[in-house]
Design a protein around this motif. Structure first.
Motif: not given
Length: 175
Positions: A25, A29, A54, A56-60, A128, A131-132, A135
């Motif tokens: 992340i 970011e 996860v 990959e699914s959030f484009d990281y 997820v 990750l949230r 992030r």
């Protein structure tokens, strides 16, 4: 404005989930202002597949990660860290190596998504959530005017970030 790139090390016990998520992340970011790394006190040796899925699914970025010991970052030829953040309560309670350069430290503990038992959907949901939370913390950290804050103010901000939503142990303020 400074062109300095700050090195950040995220620590966890196993270096298979939370610290890997945080590394990915921040590297995406951080706007080129930060270079993130991760390690563990007792690395599992492999990265949790849910962490990679996860990310990959959030484009990281989800490639090139490995579970490694924090000793790699305490050697004379390792990158000098500016910041070291523990993301699990176990690592925060362990005796850390002496980091070259005396980095700023803080505890940003969140629940271990790898400890969740149940269906794959429940496990993925835990990753997820992790990750949230990470992030959100990393976004606040990356927006700080690091170069213009004095050490006391910066330390207070880092502690405050670690006590944000999802914190497991707000009583810890340093790693």
């Amino acid at each position: 404005m400074t062109d300095r790139v700050y090195n950040v090390l995220f620590l966890c016990t196993g270096n298979s989930a939370r610290s890997i998520l945080a590394e990915s992340i921040l590297n995406k970011e951080g706007g080129g202002r930060f270079r993130a790394f991760s390690a563990g006190s007792q690395p599992k040796g492999t990265v949790n597949p849910f962490a990679l899925k996860v990310l990959e699914s959030f484009d990281y970025p989800a490639k090139g990660f490995r579970s490694k010991a924090w000793d790699e970052f305490a050697t004379a030829d390792a990158p000098v860290m500016d910041f070291v953040f523990t993301v699990c309560d176990n690592a925060a309670g362990e005796a850390c190596p002496v980091w070259p350069g005396q980095p700023m430290t803080a505890h940003w503990g969140i629940e271990d998504p790898a400890a969740v038992e149940g269906t794959d959907i429940q496990k993925q949901a835990a990753f997820v959530a992790a990750l949230r939370y990470l992030r959100n913390r990393i976004s606040v950290f990356a927006a700080l005017p690091v170069a213009s804050l004095d050490k006391t103010s910066l330390r207070a901000k880092l502690t405050e970030i670690g006590q944000s939503e999802g914190a497991t142990s707000p009583r810890h303020s340093a790693a």
